[in-house]
Design an enzyme around this catalytic site. Structure first.
Site, PDB file in Angstrom:
ATOM      1  N   THR A   1      16.660  31.797  -6.983  1.00  0.00           N
ATOM      2  CA  THR A   1      16.531  31.660  -8.437  1.00  0.00           C
ATOM      3  C   THR A   1      16.797  32.987  -9.128  1.00  0.00           C
ATOM      4  O   THR A   1      17.471  33.038 -10.161  1.00  0.00           O
ATOM      5  CB  THR A   1      15.130  31.148  -8.811  1.00  0.00           C
ATOM      6  OG1 THR A   1      14.942  29.846  -8.255  1.00  0.00           O
ATOM      7  CG2 THR A   1      14.961  31.070 -10.319  1.00  0.00           C
ATOM      8  N   LEU A   2      16.275  34.062  -8.564  1.00  0.00           N
ATOM      9  CA  LEU A   2      16.489  35.387  -9.144  1.00  0.00           C
ATOM     10  C   LEU A   2      17.975  35.732  -9.209  1.00  0.00           C
ATOM     11  O   LEU A   2      18.473  36.224 -10.222  1.00  0.00           O
ATOM     12  CB  LEU A   2      15.741  36.433  -8.318  1.00  0.00           C
ATOM     13  CG  LEU A   2      15.974  37.903  -8.679  1.00  0.00           C
ATOM     14  CD1 LEU A   2      15.649  38.156 -10.143  1.00  0.00           C
ATOM     15  CD2 LEU A   2      15.151  38.806  -7.779  1.00  0.00           C
TER      16      LEU A   2
ATOM     17  N   LEU B   1       8.898  34.061  -8.118  1.00  0.00           N
ATOM     18  CA  LEU B   1      10.292  33.842  -8.467  1.00  0.00           C
ATOM     19  C   LEU B   1      11.089  33.975  -7.191  1.00  0.00           C
ATOM     20  O   LEU B   1      11.212  35.062  -6.633  1.00  0.00           O
ATOM     21  CB  LEU B   1      10.725  34.890  -9.504  1.00  0.00           C
ATOM     22  CG  LEU B   1      12.188  34.921  -9.926  1.00  0.00           C
ATOM     23  CD1 LEU B   1      12.581  33.569 -10.519  1.00  0.00           C
ATOM     24  CD2 LEU B   1      12.400  36.020 -10.939  1.00  0.00           C
ATOM     25  N   SER B   2      11.618  32.851  -6.665  1.00  0.00           N
ATOM     26  CA  SER B   2      12.322  32.899  -5.394  1.00  0.00           C
ATOM     27  C   SER B   2      13.610  33.693  -5.532  1.00  0.00           C
ATOM     28  O   SER B   2      14.195  33.797  -6.613  1.00  0.00           O
ATOM     29  CB  SER B   2      12.628  31.475  -4.907  1.00  0.00           C
ATOM     30  OG  SER B   2      13.619  30.879  -5.722  1.00  0.00           O
ATOM     31  N   LEU B   3      14.067  34.257  -4.426  1.00  0.00           N
ATOM     32  CA  LEU B   3      15.284  35.071  -4.459  1.00  0.00           C
ATOM     33  C   LEU B   3      16.515  34.284  -4.893  1.00  0.00           C
ATOM     34  O   LEU B   3      17.314  34.793  -5.687  1.00  0.00           O
ATOM     35  CB  LEU B   3      15.504  35.729  -3.095  1.00  0.00           C
ATOM     36  CG  LEU B   3      14.639  36.967  -2.840  1.00  0.00           C
ATOM     37  CD1 LEU B   3      14.743  37.409  -1.397  1.00  0.00           C
ATOM     38  CD2 LEU B   3      15.039  38.103  -3.766  1.00  0.00           C
TER      39      LEU B   3
END
Length: 257
Positions: A60-61, A56-58
């Site tokens: 997106t997070l 989960l890329s930052l």
């Protein structure tokens, strides 16, 4: 470089990627939660590697947490514990004892528990369960976050949402959008193009996402995801284990006549 400096650089880079300032609650959580317990496990998802489809890329997070709009004291359910980083951020916002997480992958549950404990958020409950079923023992929830892509949240999750609550999820089977939905009994789903499920309306969208689809039991890592191929393999294995020819039990027909 110490952890605080690394976090400051991370936040600066995030705001550049997102193109706007990070909302204060999410920003404070990013500043507060240590990164070290989570970085080594980043390929399991949740913190660092935006190029790994299992992570989960930052950016997106941050979009997910911004759309969730959790507040202190909210009861929160996270579906997809990953390595626990997003769970820790929500614990920093809502309170560790107010956050619950489930994951269908036992290894992910173990990693999340260990990482959360090392980060100082051991009070968070992380359980091994099918995320599609939610966690009814602690329902209802003010906020539900899905860290897996779905066309619409499963019915059990919608039923576990508190009145006035919010569900956030990556919407779509291919290209995904971070979507936030809330109950709305007045909305007629046939009257508009809102893709929210019946009884809900989309209240916010927060840019693109790229997450793995939600798994069901039997689709954990290492298991064939295609149901037809998986069932064919299972039938073939049963066939190999079945006795043939001379391996069959000898039948004494004289005794049977």
């Amino acid at each position: 470089m110490d952890d605080a400096s690394l976090r400051a650089d991370m936040i600066e880079g995030l705001e550049h990627q997102i193109g706007e300032p990070i909302e204060p609650p999410v920003l404070t959580a990013l500043q507060r939660v240590p990164r070290d317990p989570f970085v080594d496990d980043s390929p399991r998802g949740g913190a660092v590697d935006g190029d790994d489809p299992h992570s989960l890329s930052l950016p997106t997070l941050v979009r997910l947490l911004t759309a969730l709009d959790a507040d202190e004291g909210d009861s929160v359910l996270v579906v997809g514990a990953g390595i626990g980083y997003s769970v820790a951020l929500l614990a920093a916002i809502a309170g560790a004892r107010r956050v619950h997480a489930v994951d269908i992958d036992r290894a992910a549950v173990h990693a999340a528990r260990s990482n959360l404990d090392a980060a100082g958020y051991g009070a968070v409950l992380v359980d091994r369960a099918d995320g599609a079923d939610g966690l009814p023992a602690y329902a209802p929830y003010d906020r539900i976050l899905l860290e897996a892509a779905v066309v619409e949240p499963p019915r059990p999750l919608r039923e576990q949402l508190a009145p006035g609550g919010r569900i956030v999820y990556p919407r779509g089977a291919g290209v995904q959008t971070v979507a936030a939905i809330e109950p709305s009994s007045a909305r007629d789903t046939d009257a508009d193009e809102d893709p929210a499920p019946p009884g809900f309306e989309t209240v916010a969208t927060h840019g693109p996402a790229r997450l793995q689809p939600m798994l069901v039991d039997g689709e954990q890592p290492g298991t064939e995801r295609n149901r037809t191929r998986r069932e064919d393999a299972e039938r073939a294995e049963r066939g190999r284990q079945r006795r043939h020819g001379w391996e069959q039990d000898w039948i004494d027909w004289d005794d049977r006549l």
